[in-house]
Scaffold this motif. Structure first.
Motif, mmCIF file in Angstrom:
data_model
loop_
_atom_site.group_PDB
_atom_site.id
_atom_site.type_symbol
_atom_site.label_atom_id
_atom_site.label_comp_id
_atom_site.label_asym_id
_atom_site.label_seq_id
_atom_site.Cartn_x
_atom_site.Cartn_y
_atom_site.Cartn_z
ATOM 1 N N GLY A 10 -3.342 -1.700 -1.436
ATOM 2 C CA GLY A 10 -3.082 -2.461 -0.206
ATOM 3 C C GLY A 10 -4.349 -3.147 0.261
ATOM 4 N N GLY A 11 -4.508 -3.223 1.594
ATOM 5 C CA GLY A 11 -5.645 -3.949 2.172
ATOM 6 C C GLY A 11 -6.993 -3.445 1.663
ATOM 7 N N MET A 12 -7.227 -2.157 1.767
ATOM 8 C CA MET A 12 -8.534 -1.617 1.361
ATOM 9 C C MET A 12 -8.672 -1.553 -0.150
ATOM 10 N N ASP A 34 0.796 1.759 -7.233
ATOM 11 C CA ASP A 34 1.259 1.640 -5.848
ATOM 12 C C ASP A 34 2.767 1.885 -5.871
ATOM 13 N N ALA A 69 -6.393 4.986 -1.538
ATOM 14 C CA ALA A 69 -6.407 4.045 -0.404
ATOM 15 C C ALA A 69 -4.975 3.838 0.094
ATOM 16 N N THR A 70 -4.294 4.940 0.294
ATOM 17 C CA THR A 70 -2.910 4.952 0.792
ATOM 18 C C THR A 70 -2.920 5.337 2.267
ATOM 19 N N ASN A 72 -2.585 7.853 5.408
ATOM 20 C CA ASN A 72 -3.353 9.103 5.474
ATOM 21 C C ASN A 72 -2.577 10.360 5.082
ATOM 22 N N HIS A 75 -2.985 11.507 1.363
ATOM 23 C CA HIS A 75 -4.313 11.693 0.754
ATOM 24 C C HIS A 75 -4.422 13.066 0.078
ATOM 25 N N GLU A 92 -10.232 7.465 0.939
ATOM 26 C CA GLU A 92 -10.431 6.732 2.191
ATOM 27 C C GLU A 92 -10.416 7.695 3.376
ATOM 28 N N LYS A 93 -10.968 7.211 4.459
ATOM 29 C CA LYS A 93 -10.967 7.989 5.699
ATOM 30 C C LYS A 93 -9.650 7.753 6.448
ATOM 31 N N ASN A 121 -17.681 4.548 5.460
ATOM 32 C CA ASN A 121 -18.524 3.355 5.287
ATOM 33 C C ASN A 121 -19.283 2.931 6.534
ATOM 34 N N TRP A 160 2.511 1.587 9.136
ATOM 35 C CA TRP A 160 2.404 3.056 9.120
ATOM 36 C C TRP A 160 1.469 3.597 10.201
ATOM 37 N N ARG A 161 0.530 2.781 10.698
ATOM 38 C CA ARG A 161 -0.402 3.266 11.720
ATOM 39 C C ARG A 161 0.289 3.576 13.052
HETATM 40 P P1 NAD Z 1 -2.267 -0.697 3.584
HETATM 41 O O1 NAD Z 1 -0.963 -0.391 4.220
HETATM 42 O O2 NAD Z 1 -2.765 -2.096 3.578
HETATM 43 O O3 NAD Z 1 -2.242 -0.217 2.052
HETATM 44 C C1 NAD Z 1 -1.762 1.047 1.658
HETATM 45 C C2 NAD Z 1 -1.093 0.903 0.286
HETATM 46 O O4 NAD Z 1 -0.733 2.212 -0.185
HETATM 47 C C3 NAD Z 1 0.208 0.079 0.336
HETATM 48 O O5 NAD Z 1 0.167 -0.932 -0.655
HETATM 49 C C4 NAD Z 1 1.299 1.114 0.050
HETATM 50 O O6 NAD Z 1 2.404 0.584 -0.642
HETATM 51 C C5 NAD Z 1 0.559 2.124 -0.788
HETATM 52 N N1 NAD Z 1 1.132 3.472 -0.819
HETATM 53 C C6 NAD Z 1 1.733 4.145 0.197
HETATM 54 N N2 NAD Z 1 2.053 5.393 -0.216
HETATM 55 C C7 NAD Z 1 1.649 5.485 -1.508
HETATM 56 C C8 NAD Z 1 1.712 6.523 -2.475
HETATM 57 N N3 NAD Z 1 2.250 7.706 -2.199
HETATM 58 N N4 NAD Z 1 1.200 6.274 -3.698
HETATM 59 C C9 NAD Z 1 0.661 5.079 -4.002
HETATM 60 N N5 NAD Z 1 0.585 4.051 -3.136
HETATM 61 C C10 NAD Z 1 1.070 4.268 -1.900
HETATM 62 O O7 NAD Z 1 -3.314 0.277 4.261
HETATM 63 P P2 NAD Z 1 -4.888 0.099 4.328
HETATM 64 O O8 NAD Z 1 -5.263 -0.597 5.581
HETATM 65 O O9 NAD Z 1 -5.409 -0.419 3.033
HETATM 66 O O10 NAD Z 1 -5.325 1.630 4.528
HETATM 67 C C11 NAD Z 1 -5.340 2.505 3.424
HETATM 68 C C12 NAD Z 1 -6.316 3.642 3.715
HETATM 69 O O11 NAD Z 1 -7.608 3.073 3.950
HETATM 70 C C13 NAD Z 1 -5.993 4.457 4.967
HETATM 71 O O12 NAD Z 1 -6.342 5.795 4.753
HETATM 72 C C14 NAD Z 1 -6.882 3.851 6.039
HETATM 73 O O13 NAD Z 1 -7.224 4.755 7.067
HETATM 74 C C15 NAD Z 1 -8.096 3.485 5.227
HETATM 75 N N6 NAD Z 1 -8.879 2.363 5.785
HETATM 76 C C16 NAD Z 1 -10.220 2.481 5.810
HETATM 77 C C17 NAD Z 1 -11.006 1.471 6.332
HETATM 78 C C18 NAD Z 1 -12.487 1.637 6.337
HETATM 79 O O14 NAD Z 1 -13.190 0.836 6.955
HETATM 80 N N7 NAD Z 1 -13.021 2.653 5.662
HETATM 81 C C19 NAD Z 1 -10.400 0.304 6.821
HETATM 82 C C20 NAD Z 1 -9.012 0.188 6.757
HETATM 83 C C21 NAD Z 1 -8.256 1.230 6.231
#
Ligand code: NAD
Length: 340
Positions: A10-12, A34, A69-70, A72, A75, A92-93, A121, A160-161
């Motif tokens: 996803g995003g991260m 994913d 990076a799913t 929380n 994890h 990820e956190k 980070n 999800w948040r």
């Molecule tokens: P997101 O929704 O953009 O991406 C999450 C991805 O995980 C999605 O593509 C989803 O389909 C997939 N997913 C969900 N369940 C799954 C599973 N069981 N197996 C495989 N894939 C699965 O979310 P995001 O913003 O990328 O956040 C992901 C993680 O990164 C979270 O834990 C969030 O807290 C963390 N995060 C950290 C920072 C940072 O600065 N460190 C910033 C944003 C998010």
């Protein structure tokens, strides 16, 4: 070379970590898994090997480590499955939803010898590094009050948040960053905590919070996350025994005012304030203070995956240690508890 498979593209996963990993010679992203087909398609279009199931990825012997990076709530199960399949883990956190979950994952890491390292980070954020430097070098004396805030006006982002079962809410999202910075900086155990969570937007999870934390060494901190703040308060406001510093935002604007002379309490010139006069709130005379520049501090964030490589290959000390991560999760649990 460590081959990394991304779980959660996803995003991260698809952007932030891919870019970061590209900067390090010893690590490369080779594949992704994913649960959403469109994210697998995106990974394929980006030239990665894609896996139709988690077990396909985890049974691929060419994968040395995974990035989780799913959302929380998964994890823990993903980290444990990865480690028992012989993969090292960057997670990820927030690492987990609770200290209990984290303890389970650390136990598996110890039993299997697989590395489990959390991506905290924001320890490399320049604004934080400046305040940490101030805490250590004391240009305005010992800091005794630390206020750390992030304010936005866009509510809780994404899907999800918003949901408790996925570990949504701002305490677990942004709170984990600000509390990690605070505990990483202040070299004293937490003594007292009081807190208030906000539910202004009507979600089942908190859309912000304020926590007051007192450390055993007497330092008091206020940590605040807001998502309904159309006007922001400064990112940092800190008071030392010899001055005050403010950092407005991530652009590092702000100022440090240091007391340089003795304030003459008997000859203060009153100012007009509203419908009255005040000496108490009149500005100190120019020769009693000076303005110091905010000096940037070098950040080696690109070294995160270099350190991960060194931990895996050379048994180096991790930059983000699991007991530090645990202390932050314990504080988050305490904040949830006292805010009830
Ligand atoms: P997101 O929704 O953009 O991406 C999450 C991805 O995980 C999605 O593509 C989803 O389909 C997939 N997913 C969900 N369940 C799954 C599973 N069981 N197996 C495989 N894939 C699965 O979310 P995001 O913003 O990328 O956040 C992901 C993680 O990164 C979270 O834990 C969030 O807290 C963390 N995060 C950290 C920072 C940072 O600065 N460190 C910033 C944003 C998010």
């Amino acid at each position: 070379m460590l081959n990394i498979g991304i779980i959660g593209y996803g995003g991260m996963g698809s952007y932030h970590h891919r870019e970061l990993i590209k900067k390090e010679d010893g690590v490369q992203v080779v594949g992704a898994y994913d649960i959403k087909k469109e994210r697998l398609d995106a990974a394929k279009n980006a030239g990665l090997t894609i896996y139709e199931s988690l077990s396909d990825l985890l049974s691929d012997k060419t994968i040395d480590a995974v990035l989780i990076a799913t959302p929380n709530d998964v994890h823990k199960e993903l980290a444990i499955q990865a480690m028992t399949s012989g993969k090292h883990v960057v997670c990820e956190k927030p690492a987990m939803m609770s200290t209990k979950e984290l303890d389970d994952a650390i136990k598996v890491s110890n039993e299997t010898g697989q590395v489990f390292m959390v991506h905290q980070n924001r320890r490399w954020d320049n604004d934080f590094l400046i305040i940490q430097d101030m805490y250590q070098k004391k240009p305005i004396g010992e800091l005794f009050q630390i206020e750390s805030r992030v304010h936005g006006a866009n509510g809780i982002p994404g899907d999800w948040r918003h949901l408790e079962k996925h570990g949504g809410g701002m305490l677990l999202d942004w709170g984990v960053h600000l509390l990690d910075q605070l505990l990483f900086m202040v070299d004293s155990p937490v003594k007292e905590v009081s807190a208030d969570l906000s539910y202004i937007l009507g979600d089942e999870v908190d859309d912000g919070f304020i926590a007051y934390i007192t450390f055993e060494n007497g330092i008091k901190a206020l940590v605040e996350v807001g998502t309904t703040n159309f006007v922001k308060l400064p990112r940092w406001y800190v008071k030392g025994l010899e001055g005050t510093a403010i950092i407005d935002d991530w652009d590092l604007s702000g100022k440090i005012v240091k007391q340089t002379g003795v304030i003459d309490h008997h000859n203060l010139v009153p100012i007009k304030a509203g419908q009255g006069l005040t000496k108490t709130m009149s500005p100190p005379s120019e020769d009693a203070t000076k303005i110091l520049p905010i000096v940037g501090v070098e950040a080696d964030y690109d070294g995160f995956y270099r350190n991960f490589y060194d931990v895996v290959v050379n048994n180096a000390t991790p930059i983000v240690k699991n007991d530090e991560v645990r202390n932050v999760l314990a504080l988050i649990e305490r904040i949830f508890e006292v805010a009830k």
